[in-house]
Design an enzyme around this catalytic site. Structure first.
Site, PDB file in Angstrom:
ATOM      1  N   ARG A   1      17.626  39.584  42.680  1.00  0.00           N
ATOM      2  CA  ARG A   1      18.363  38.320  42.721  1.00  0.00           C
ATOM      3  C   ARG A   1      19.666  38.392  41.946  1.00  0.00           C
ATOM      4  O   ARG A   1      20.372  37.385  41.857  1.00  0.00           O
ATOM      5  CB  ARG A   1      17.492  37.217  42.119  1.00  0.00           C
ATOM      6  CG  ARG A   1      16.775  36.350  43.147  1.00  0.00           C
ATOM      7  CD  ARG A   1      15.930  35.392  42.354  1.00  0.00           C
ATOM      8  NE  ARG A   1      15.582  34.167  42.984  1.00  0.00           N
ATOM      9  CZ  ARG A   1      14.373  33.902  43.495  1.00  0.00           C
ATOM     10  NH1 ARG A   1      13.443  34.821  43.544  1.00  0.00           N
ATOM     11  NH2 ARG A   1      14.102  32.713  43.957  1.00  0.00           N
TER      12      ARG A   1
ATOM     13  N   ARG B   1      18.709  25.648  41.318  1.00  0.00           N
ATOM     14  CA  ARG B   1      18.288  26.928  41.909  1.00  0.00           C
ATOM     15  C   ARG B   1      19.337  27.411  42.913  1.00  0.00           C
ATOM     16  O   ARG B   1      19.604  28.600  43.025  1.00  0.00           O
ATOM     17  CB  ARG B   1      16.918  26.783  42.578  1.00  0.00           C
ATOM     18  CG  ARG B   1      15.801  26.684  41.543  1.00  0.00           C
ATOM     19  CD  ARG B   1      14.534  26.100  42.104  1.00  0.00           C
ATOM     20  NE  ARG B   1      13.855  26.968  43.047  1.00  0.00           N
ATOM     21  CZ  ARG B   1      12.876  26.543  43.849  1.00  0.00           C
ATOM     22  NH1 ARG B   1      12.482  25.278  43.834  1.00  0.00           N
ATOM     23  NH2 ARG B   1      12.289  27.388  44.661  1.00  0.00           N
TER      24      ARG B   1
ATOM     25  N   LYS C   1      11.026  32.951  53.145  1.00  0.00           N
ATOM     26  CA  LYS C   1      10.735  34.356  52.823  1.00  0.00           C
ATOM     27  C   LYS C   1       9.230  34.592  52.666  1.00  0.00           C
ATOM     28  O   LYS C   1       8.681  35.541  53.225  1.00  0.00           O
ATOM     29  CB  LYS C   1      11.450  34.780  51.529  1.00  0.00           C
ATOM     30  CG  LYS C   1      12.969  34.687  51.600  1.00  0.00           C
ATOM     31  CD  LYS C   1      13.630  35.289  50.371  1.00  0.00           C
ATOM     32  CE  LYS C   1      13.359  34.565  49.072  1.00  0.00           C
ATOM     33  NZ  LYS C   1      13.917  33.201  48.987  1.00  0.00           N
TER      34      LYS C   1
ATOM     35  N   ARG D   1       7.924  20.419  50.444  1.00  0.00           N
ATOM     36  CA  ARG D   1       6.930  21.373  49.952  1.00  0.00           C
ATOM     37  C   ARG D   1       6.429  20.959  48.563  1.00  0.00           C
ATOM     38  O   ARG D   1       5.257  21.142  48.235  1.00  0.00           O
ATOM     39  CB  ARG D   1       7.574  22.766  49.882  1.00  0.00           C
ATOM     40  CG  ARG D   1       6.652  23.861  49.397  1.00  0.00           C
ATOM     41  CD  ARG D   1       7.284  25.228  49.570  1.00  0.00           C
ATOM     42  NE  ARG D   1       8.092  25.617  48.427  1.00  0.00           N
ATOM     43  CZ  ARG D   1       8.771  26.758  48.339  1.00  0.00           C
ATOM     44  NH1 ARG D   1       8.755  27.626  49.321  1.00  0.00           N
ATOM     45  NH2 ARG D   1       9.478  27.062  47.271  1.00  0.00           N
TER      46      ARG D   1
ATOM     47  N   ARG E   1       4.496  22.804  42.527  1.00  0.00           N
ATOM     48  CA  ARG E   1       5.495  23.554  41.758  1.00  0.00           C
ATOM     49  C   ARG E   1       6.500  22.604  41.135  1.00  0.00           C
ATOM     50  O   ARG E   1       7.186  21.879  41.849  1.00  0.00           O
ATOM     51  CB  ARG E   1       6.228  24.541  42.678  1.00  0.00           C
ATOM     52  CG  ARG E   1       5.415  25.761  43.027  1.00  0.00           C
ATOM     53  CD  ARG E   1       6.155  26.683  43.958  1.00  0.00           C
ATOM     54  NE  ARG E   1       7.486  27.073  43.476  1.00  0.00           N
ATOM     55  CZ  ARG E   1       8.229  28.015  44.049  1.00  0.00           C
ATOM     56  NH1 ARG E   1       7.762  28.648  45.105  1.00  0.00           N
ATOM     57  NH2 ARG E   1       9.410  28.308  43.571  1.00  0.00           N
TER      58      ARG E   1
HETATM   59  P1  AMP Z   1      10.619  31.930  44.108  1.00  0.00           P
HETATM   60  O1  AMP Z   1       9.153  31.728  44.228  1.00  0.00           O
HETATM   61  O2  AMP Z   1      11.093  33.242  44.668  1.00  0.00           O
HETATM   62  O3  AMP Z   1      11.438  30.772  44.613  1.00  0.00           O
HETATM   63  O4  AMP Z   1      10.942  32.027  42.539  1.00  0.00           O
HETATM   64  C1  AMP Z   1      10.668  30.946  41.686  1.00  0.00           C
HETATM   65  C2  AMP Z   1      11.360  31.150  40.358  1.00  0.00           C
HETATM   66  O5  AMP Z   1      10.884  32.356  39.737  1.00  0.00           O
HETATM   67  C3  AMP Z   1      12.871  31.322  40.407  1.00  0.00           C
HETATM   68  O6  AMP Z   1      13.548  30.079  40.466  1.00  0.00           O
HETATM   69  C4  AMP Z   1      13.132  32.051  39.085  1.00  0.00           C
HETATM   70  O7  AMP Z   1      13.020  31.177  37.982  1.00  0.00           O
HETATM   71  C5  AMP Z   1      11.922  32.995  39.021  1.00  0.00           C
HETATM   72  N1  AMP Z   1      12.228  34.282  39.686  1.00  0.00           N
HETATM   73  C6  AMP Z   1      11.620  34.797  40.798  1.00  0.00           C
HETATM   74  N2  AMP Z   1      12.158  35.979  41.141  1.00  0.00           N
HETATM   75  C7  AMP Z   1      13.131  36.225  40.231  1.00  0.00           C
HETATM   76  C8  AMP Z   1      14.082  37.281  40.058  1.00  0.00           C
HETATM   77  N3  AMP Z   1      14.117  38.327  40.890  1.00  0.00           N
HETATM   78  N4  AMP Z   1      14.934  37.186  39.003  1.00  0.00           N
HETATM   79  C9  AMP Z   1      14.888  36.154  38.150  1.00  0.00           C
HETATM   80  N5  AMP Z   1      14.052  35.122  38.272  1.00  0.00           N
HETATM   81  C10 AMP Z   1      13.182  35.141  39.295  1.00  0.00           C
END
Ligand code: AMP
Length: 190
Positions: free
Chosen positions: A89, A146, A14, A128, A134
């Protein structure tokens, strides 16, 4: 004005695709994960709150996430449209987003999903994690958590957007440019 939700499992690409699409369609890219990470780096109150959830691979609570997203949208009043990446989400987030956009006389134009097999994605994330720094990319157990969060809370959004006639999916496996083409074909058809 077009508002696109970029949808997909962790590691589906994404963020990578958003970098191309935001330029091509002149959209404001809002990645909730990136905004949380920025807050963690700068040790803000929001960052401190989000960190414990993110480090475990759990979703950050809806109330916090929704408020943050709305404030980001409000900070871009002149935007020609938004590219939502990693949001919504949960069903509660999607409902809040619809209600919020309605107050602005706007709506989600379409949700476009990047589809890929879980095992390919887990390997991609572990790879990654070697360079991203991360914590949630470095431990297979957290990565699996996740995916569990995704399956339980995020996957139902596909039906939510299908019911609105707004759900589109493309194959997320292939060369980056090829996948950008597939996504563009959907957006151009809207
Ligand atoms: P991402 O970078 O999109 O993979 O997000 C990393 C982490 O951020 C996720 O595993 C959640 O802990 C948190 N996070 C990001 N977006 C959301 C969301 N819309 N709702 C809840 N937690 C989020």
């Amino acid at each position: 004005m077009i508002n696109i939700v970029l949808f997909g499992k962790p590691g589906a690409g994404k963020g990578t695709q958003a970098e191309f699409l935001k330029e091509k369609y002149n959209l404001t890219h809002l990645s909730t994960g990136d905004i949380f990470r920025y807050n963690i780096k700068n040790n803000t109150e929001l960052g401190q709150l989000a960190k414990s959830y993110m480090d475990q691979g759990d979703l950050v609570p809806d109330a916090v996430t929704i408020q943050m997203l709305q404030s980001e949208v409000d900070q871009n009043p002149d935007s020609a449209g938004f590219l939502f990446d990693g949001f919504p989400r949960t069903i509660a987030q999607a409902e809040a987003l619809d209600a919020f956009l309605t107050t602005k006389g706007q709506s989600i134009t379409a949700t476009v999903a990047l589809e890929a097999n879980d095992e390919i994605l887990v390997q991609r994330l572990l790879e990654r994690g070697k360079t991203s720094g991360r914590p949630d990319d470095q431990d297979e157990e957290k990565i699996r958590n996740r995916y569990q969060e995704y399956n339980e809370k995020t996957a139902p959004l596909m039906d939510f957007y299908k019911a609105q006639g707004k759900f589109h999916a493309v194959d997320g496996i292939g060369a980056i440019a090829e996948i950008t083409e597939r996504l563009s074909a959907v957006i151009d058809s809207l």
